[in-house]
Enzyme design. Sequence first.
Site, mmCIF file in Angstrom:
data_model
loop_
_atom_site.group_PDB
_atom_site.id
_atom_site.type_symbol
_atom_site.label_atom_id
_atom_site.label_comp_id
_atom_site.label_asym_id
_atom_site.label_seq_id
_atom_site.Cartn_x
_atom_site.Cartn_y
_atom_site.Cartn_z
ATOM 1 N N ASP A 1 -23.832 -106.551 -91.392
ATOM 2 C CA ASP A 1 -22.860 -107.044 -92.374
ATOM 3 C C ASP A 1 -21.422 -106.387 -92.093
ATOM 4 O OD1 ASP A 1 -23.260 -104.257 -92.721
ATOM 5 O OD2 ASP A 1 -23.415 -104.195 -95.020
ATOM 6 N N TYR B 1 -17.093 -99.008 -85.534
ATOM 7 C CA TYR B 1 -18.339 -98.190 -85.093
ATOM 8 C C TYR B 1 -17.947 -97.734 -83.617
ATOM 9 C CZ TYR B 1 -21.852 -98.240 -88.826
ATOM 10 O OH TYR B 1 -22.636 -97.966 -89.783
HETATM 11 P P1 NAD Z 1 -34.593 -97.338 -97.363
HETATM 12 O O1 NAD Z 1 -35.138 -96.350 -96.544
HETATM 13 O O2 NAD Z 1 -33.827 -97.028 -98.569
HETATM 14 O O3 NAD Z 1 -35.163 -98.700 -97.580
HETATM 15 C C1 NAD Z 1 -36.102 -99.313 -96.640
HETATM 16 C C2 NAD Z 1 -37.292 -99.579 -97.103
HETATM 17 O O4 NAD Z 1 -38.058 -99.980 -95.983
HETATM 18 C C3 NAD Z 1 -38.341 -98.291 -97.537
HETATM 19 O O5 NAD Z 1 -38.737 -98.559 -98.914
HETATM 20 C C4 NAD Z 1 -39.460 -98.403 -96.446
HETATM 21 O O6 NAD Z 1 -40.527 -97.768 -97.217
HETATM 22 C C5 NAD Z 1 -39.411 -99.823 -95.928
HETATM 23 N N1 NAD Z 1 -40.232 -99.975 -94.746
HETATM 24 C C6 NAD Z 1 -40.347 -99.190 -93.774
HETATM 25 N N2 NAD Z 1 -41.201 -99.676 -92.980
HETATM 26 C C7 NAD Z 1 -41.740 -100.849 -93.471
HETATM 27 C C8 NAD Z 1 -42.327 -101.859 -93.022
HETATM 28 N N3 NAD Z 1 -43.243 -101.761 -91.722
HETATM 29 N N4 NAD Z 1 -42.842 -102.881 -93.837
HETATM 30 C C9 NAD Z 1 -42.349 -102.955 -94.968
HETATM 31 N N5 NAD Z 1 -41.252 -102.034 -95.269
HETATM 32 C C10 NAD Z 1 -41.168 -101.074 -94.799
HETATM 33 O O7 NAD Z 1 -33.428 -97.926 -96.590
HETATM 34 P P2 NAD Z 1 -31.778 -98.589 -96.525
HETATM 35 O O8 NAD Z 1 -30.823 -97.246 -96.712
HETATM 36 O O9 NAD Z 1 -31.850 -99.368 -97.903
HETATM 37 O O10 NAD Z 1 -31.822 -99.212 -95.417
HETATM 38 C C11 NAD Z 1 -32.556 -100.401 -95.034
HETATM 39 C C12 NAD Z 1 -32.149 -101.092 -93.879
HETATM 40 O O11 NAD Z 1 -31.216 -102.052 -93.812
HETATM 41 C C13 NAD Z 1 -31.923 -100.180 -92.698
HETATM 42 O O12 NAD Z 1 -32.524 -100.546 -91.502
HETATM 43 C C14 NAD Z 1 -30.543 -100.090 -92.681
HETATM 44 O O13 NAD Z 1 -30.246 -99.546 -91.461
HETATM 45 C C15 NAD Z 1 -30.282 -101.529 -92.797
HETATM 46 N N6 NAD Z 1 -29.131 -102.004 -93.090
HETATM 47 C C16 NAD Z 1 -28.369 -102.806 -92.139
HETATM 48 C C17 NAD Z 1 -27.324 -103.454 -92.438
HETATM 49 C C18 NAD Z 1 -26.555 -104.361 -91.339
HETATM 50 O O14 NAD Z 1 -25.644 -104.758 -91.398
HETATM 51 N N7 NAD Z 1 -27.585 -104.789 -90.184
HETATM 52 C C19 NAD Z 1 -26.458 -103.079 -93.684
HETATM 53 C C20 NAD Z 1 -27.015 -102.149 -94.416
HETATM 54 C C21 NAD Z 1 -28.430 -101.638 -94.182
HETATM 55 C C1 G6P Z 2 -22.826 -100.721 -92.336
HETATM 56 C C2 G6P Z 2 -23.625 -101.338 -91.176
HETATM 57 C C3 G6P Z 2 -25.031 -101.186 -91.190
HETATM 58 C C4 G6P Z 2 -25.463 -99.830 -91.544
HETATM 59 C C5 G6P Z 2 -24.656 -99.101 -92.823
HETATM 60 C C6 G6P Z 2 -24.821 -97.983 -93.076
HETATM 61 O O1 G6P Z 2 -23.180 -101.495 -93.268
HETATM 62 O O2 G6P Z 2 -23.318 -102.617 -90.838
HETATM 63 O O3 G6P Z 2 -25.528 -101.491 -90.101
HETATM 64 O O4 G6P Z 2 -26.784 -99.457 -91.829
HETATM 65 O O5 G6P Z 2 -23.111 -99.416 -92.638
HETATM 66 O O6 G6P Z 2 -24.218 -97.486 -94.338
HETATM 67 P P1 G6P Z 2 -24.780 -96.054 -95.001
HETATM 68 O O7 G6P Z 2 -24.044 -96.098 -96.175
HETATM 69 O O8 G6P Z 2 -26.301 -96.084 -94.992
HETATM 70 O O9 G6P Z 2 -24.327 -95.082 -94.038
HETATM 71 MN MN MN Z 3 -24.786 -103.379 -89.064
#
Ligand code: NAD
Ligand code: G6P
Ligand code: MN
Length: 442
Positions: A170, A265
Amino acid sequence: MKKFSVVIAGGGSTYTPEIILMLLDNLDRLPLRCIKLYDNDEERQNKVAKACEILIHDIDPTIEYCATTDPEVAYTDVDFCLAHIRVGQLPMRELDEKISIKHGVVGQETCGPGGIAYGMRSIGGVLENIDYMEKYSPNCWMLNYSNPAAIVAEATRRLRPNSRVINICDMPIGMENTIARILGFNNRKEMDVRYFGLNHFGWWSSIKDKQGNEYLPKLIEHQLKYGNCEAEDKVENYTDASWFETAREVKDLVRFDKNFAPNSYLKYYLNGDQVMAHTNPNYTRANEVMDGREKRVFEECARIAEKGTSEGTTLEIGIHASFIVDLATALAFNTHERMLLIVENNGAIANFSPDAMVEIPCIVGKDGYEPLSIGNIPTFQKGLMEQQVAVEKLVVDAWIEHSYEKLWQALILSHTVPNANTAKALLDDLIEANKGYWPELH
Ligand code: NAD
Ligand code: G6P
Ligand code: MN
């Protein structure tokens, strides 16, 4: 119109409620008949599950809902899996960040040693979810934004080459919302962009309006003065001060190449000294998230669950998450929308390895995506990307081969790490902290 069934993997995520609100706000574009939450931690998922049920029920009670830890229940009869798991959860993110800082290196979720450690944890979790999906709903698409997306994408390319997984981030969307405001557009979709790089490691090379006029020089002129902040921007416009800093510091990243607009980043790789100077080693971003977003979201979910209604909720639609609906809609209805995805290069960047996972514009339709041709990229960006893509490949090698040496090499090659001895000390500490999450290395 056909109605779709989705499962959110990582149901206990702090992002789940805002993603559900976003799905509910877009039912005219993407009609839904079922929403399921799936997590392997029932207690954590329960912190949001009841509130999500109420949010859905208050808007469309005809949508079926369940929250489960049973993969068969979760993955049976689903069209889309929205995957955002965090293996090791936020306390492991905190360790990634703090161990890096202890060795004098930037401590960040997805960049540098933190991202490498997180990658070693994530690969297995994401593959496990892909396997459930293929077993129970072989026609389902996984829209994966579990981090570190670059390493996870390389792992899926190598280990699940034929699976219906699309890796996406995102960050460009968030930055394009800001860029659109800076340039005076009403909406990022009024811009046609060109972008190239790796995940969390890329550059915009063109931003045009629908008449084909180029706006990149105007943007860069602005960024040289204010970074990605609007001139009058205030810290209060951001949920957290650290994200405001990141937007402002874009100005330090355009100085050394005024032809491209950088992903913010890149600061972790190129301006690590500045990042370190502003870092509190005892209170990192993971602490901010646990004391901030996690606390806010879980408290509000508890309030909704107790009241039995979502009326007056402070939970907001995840605007940044609109790319998820865009992507699902493109796959479901063959819209041919142009989106930035993390895909195998395969010649799109002409002078870059065909087997690298790159982030570039693609046209998305019913059968998946078609990357646009980028042509040649300049030496500076190419050099940086080659180094970083080698890091990502070595992490996946290390995970597959259980190789200490490969992971050491990955750390040595990371632009964030100064020398091989520091890389080794980091590796030894990370191995200790990640016992039970990483394969055993030898
Ligand atoms: P979080 O820890 O609040 O939630 C993640 C959940 O995943 C937890 O409830 C955990 O129990 C669960 N989980 C872990 N291993 C699992 C498995 N094998 N199967 C099913 N569930 C499992 O984390 P968050 O801060 O909400 O972030 C979630 C993910 O999204 C992270 O990887 C974060 O980096 C990612 N993220 C990516 C983007 C992006 O742009 N690519 C943006 C925002 C967040
Ligand atoms: C952006 C990135 C994600 C990352 C997030 C972290 O959205 O694209 O990949 O996980 O920032 O945000 P946070 O608020 O958890 O530091
Ligand atoms: Mn990202």
